[in-house]
Design a protein around this motif. Sequence first.
Motif, PDB file in Angstrom:
ATOM      1  N   ASN A 147      11.867 -93.046-108.648  1.00 38.25           N
ATOM      2  CA  ASN A 147      11.232 -92.751-110.111  1.00 38.25           C
ATOM      3  C   ASN A 147      11.350 -91.474-110.304  1.00 38.25           C
ATOM      4  OD1 ASN A 147      10.061 -93.850-112.204  1.00 38.25           O
ATOM      5  ND2 ASN A 147       8.145 -93.314-111.701  1.00 38.25           N
ATOM      6  N   GLU A 148      12.581 -90.680-110.153  1.00 35.86           N
ATOM      7  CA  GLU A 148      12.777 -89.458-110.455  1.00 35.86           C
ATOM      8  C   GLU A 148      14.010 -89.264-111.459  1.00 35.86           C
ATOM      9  OE1 GLU A 148      11.266 -87.352-106.149  1.00 35.86           O
ATOM     10  OE2 GLU A 148      13.457 -87.215-106.964  1.00 35.86           O
ATOM     11  N   GLU A 149      13.962 -87.984-112.046  1.00 36.85           N
ATOM     12  CA  GLU A 149      15.284 -87.701-112.643  1.00 36.85           C
ATOM     13  C   GLU A 149      16.294 -87.610-111.703  1.00 36.85           C
ATOM     14  OE1 GLU A 149      16.474 -87.151-115.742  1.00 36.85           O
ATOM     15  OE2 GLU A 149      14.539 -88.010-116.572  1.00 36.85           O
ATOM     16  N   TRP A 150      17.610 -88.007-111.986  1.00 36.06           N
ATOM     17  CA  TRP A 150      18.527 -87.772-110.986  1.00 36.06           C
ATOM     18  C   TRP A 150      18.913 -86.579-110.859  1.00 36.06           C
ATOM     19  CZ3 TRP A 150      23.683 -85.517-111.662  1.00 36.06           C
ATOM     20  CH2 TRP A 150      24.573 -85.845-110.525  1.00 36.06           C
ATOM     21  N   ASN A 151      19.210 -85.734-109.522  1.00 41.17           N
ATOM     22  CA  ASN A 151      19.255 -84.511-109.194  1.00 41.17           C
ATOM     23  C   ASN A 151      20.570 -84.361-108.211  1.00 41.17           C
ATOM     24  OD1 ASN A 151      19.196 -81.836-108.014  1.00 41.17           O
ATOM     25  ND2 ASN A 151      17.077 -81.854-107.850  1.00 41.17           N
ATOM     26  N   PRO A 152      21.616 -83.708-108.745  1.00 45.94           N
ATOM     27  CA  PRO A 152      22.768 -83.570-107.749  1.00 45.94           C
ATOM     28  C   PRO A 152      22.569 -82.982-106.190  1.00 45.94           C
ATOM     29  CG  PRO A 152      22.935 -82.328-109.513  1.00 45.94           C
ATOM     30  CD  PRO A 152      22.011 -82.953-109.876  1.00 45.94           C
ATOM     31  N   GLU A 153      21.467 -82.334-106.282  1.00 41.29           N
ATOM     32  CA  GLU A 153      21.093 -81.447-105.149  1.00 41.29           C
ATOM     33  C   GLU A 153      20.353 -82.616-104.241  1.00 41.29           C
ATOM     34  OE1 GLU A 153      22.183 -78.203-104.540  1.00 41.29           O
ATOM     35  OE2 GLU A 153      22.994 -78.242-106.556  1.00 41.29           O
ATOM     36  N   LYS A 154      19.915 -83.455-104.549  1.00 45.92           N
ATOM     37  CA  LYS A 154      19.148 -84.404-103.842  1.00 45.92           C
ATOM     38  C   LYS A 154      19.780 -85.680-103.797  1.00 45.92           C
ATOM     39  CE  LYS A 154      14.541 -86.494-102.872  1.00 45.92           C
ATOM     40  NZ  LYS A 154      13.242 -86.748-103.434  1.00 45.92           N
ATOM     41  N   HIS A 155      20.055 -86.247-104.824  1.00 46.05           N
ATOM     42  CA  HIS A 155      20.523 -87.698-104.932  1.00 46.05           C
ATOM     43  C   HIS A 155      22.232 -88.082-104.751  1.00 46.05           C
ATOM     44  CE1 HIS A 155      16.824 -87.647-106.940  1.00 46.05           C
ATOM     45  NE2 HIS A 155      16.433 -88.311-106.095  1.00 46.05           N
ATOM     46  N   TRP A 197      18.992-100.008-112.704  1.00 48.31           N
ATOM     47  CA  TRP A 197      20.359 -99.476-112.355  1.00 48.31           C
ATOM     48  C   TRP A 197      21.357-100.076-113.416  1.00 48.31           C
ATOM     49  CZ3 TRP A 197      23.412-100.620-107.492  1.00 48.31           C
ATOM     50  CH2 TRP A 197      24.220 -99.606-106.957  1.00 48.31           C
ATOM     51  N   SER A 198      21.417-101.117-113.801  1.00 45.33           N
ATOM     52  CA  SER A 198      22.450-101.761-114.538  1.00 45.33           C
ATOM     53  C   SER A 198      22.338-101.214-116.066  1.00 45.33           C
ATOM     54  CB  SER A 198      22.299-103.311-114.750  1.00 45.33           C
ATOM     55  OG  SER A 198      21.011-103.516-115.556  1.00 45.33           O
ATOM     56  N   GLN A 199      21.288-100.459-116.392  1.00 47.98           N
ATOM     57  CA  GLN A 199      21.269-100.027-117.830  1.00 47.98           C
ATOM     58  C   GLN A 199      21.514 -98.553-117.844  1.00 47.98           C
ATOM     59  OE1 GLN A 199      20.331-102.322-120.183  1.00 47.98           O
ATOM     60  NE2 GLN A 199      20.720-103.540-118.327  1.00 47.98           N
ATOM     61  N   THR A 200      21.792 -98.047-116.631  1.00 41.98           N
ATOM     62  CA  THR A 200      22.421 -96.621-116.479  1.00 41.98           C
ATOM     63  C   THR A 200      23.889 -96.355-117.066  1.00 41.98           C
ATOM     64  OG1 THR A 200      23.595 -96.790-114.341  1.00 41.98           O
ATOM     65  CG2 THR A 200      21.116 -96.283-114.553  1.00 41.98           C
ATOM     66  N   GLU A 201      23.981 -95.228-117.646  1.00 46.18           N
ATOM     67  CA  GLU A 201      25.170 -94.909-118.460  1.00 46.18           C
ATOM     68  C   GLU A 201      26.367 -95.069-117.444  1.00 46.18           C
ATOM     69  OE1 GLU A 201      27.534 -91.061-120.178  1.00 46.18           O
ATOM     70  OE2 GLU A 201      25.056 -90.978-120.461  1.00 46.18           O
ATOM     71  N   GLU A 202      26.044 -95.025-116.253  1.00 48.16           N
ATOM     72  CA  GLU A 202      27.548 -95.043-115.358  1.00 48.16           C
ATOM     73  C   GLU A 202      27.616 -96.386-115.209  1.00 48.16           C
ATOM     74  OE1 GLU A 202      25.063 -91.458-114.634  1.00 48.16           O
ATOM     75  OE2 GLU A 202      24.380 -93.277-114.566  1.00 48.16           O
ATOM     76  N   LEU A 203      26.901 -97.391-115.024  1.00 45.73           N
ATOM     77  CA  LEU A 203      26.898 -98.955-114.613  1.00 45.73           C
ATOM     78  C   LEU A 203      27.264 -99.667-116.029  1.00 45.73           C
ATOM     79  CD1 LEU A 203      24.927 -99.691-111.802  1.00 45.73           C
ATOM     80  CD2 LEU A 203      27.416 -99.117-111.852  1.00 45.73           C
TER      81      LEU A 203
END
Length: 144
Positions: free
Chosen positions: A55-63, A104-110
């Motif tokens: 339940n966080e904003e995606w962070n390239p340093e962590k995720h 997850w299905s609703q994300t821009e990536e998917l």
Amino acid sequence: MSLLCDLFVNSREEALAYESTASLDRSNRIKRFAPVEFKGLTSLEFGTLWAILENEEWNPEKHMLIDVAFGEGGESWLHQFQDEYVALLSKLEETDVNAAAHEWSQTEELSCSADDIHPVVVALVRLSQQSISQCKGLYMWGSL
């Protein structure tokens, strides 16, 4: 041509050998590694799922998954799921899986239906539990 995405549990040494098995016939690779095969997924998509589960904003340093190896010309890659992510996945119940697949299905990536991505989440939960019980890593191998 589509992106290949194989998920599997194994030791780091065996995971590093996965690249060379890509040229083996599929039945030998399946017998040796028991991968779960998907298409069109990269470490970015798995990172967005991790952020969703926390339940966080995606962070390239962590995720982002751990870079393990890249094939010649960068046409294939091997990543490992962090222990923290594996532990989180292993504890998901059916309602959590359904909710995660939907979000997850609703994300821009998917941008797909939850039914399309649900099997991936189910596989991740099962593989994460296997990873923990066998004290081995969870890996994602991808290729163009």
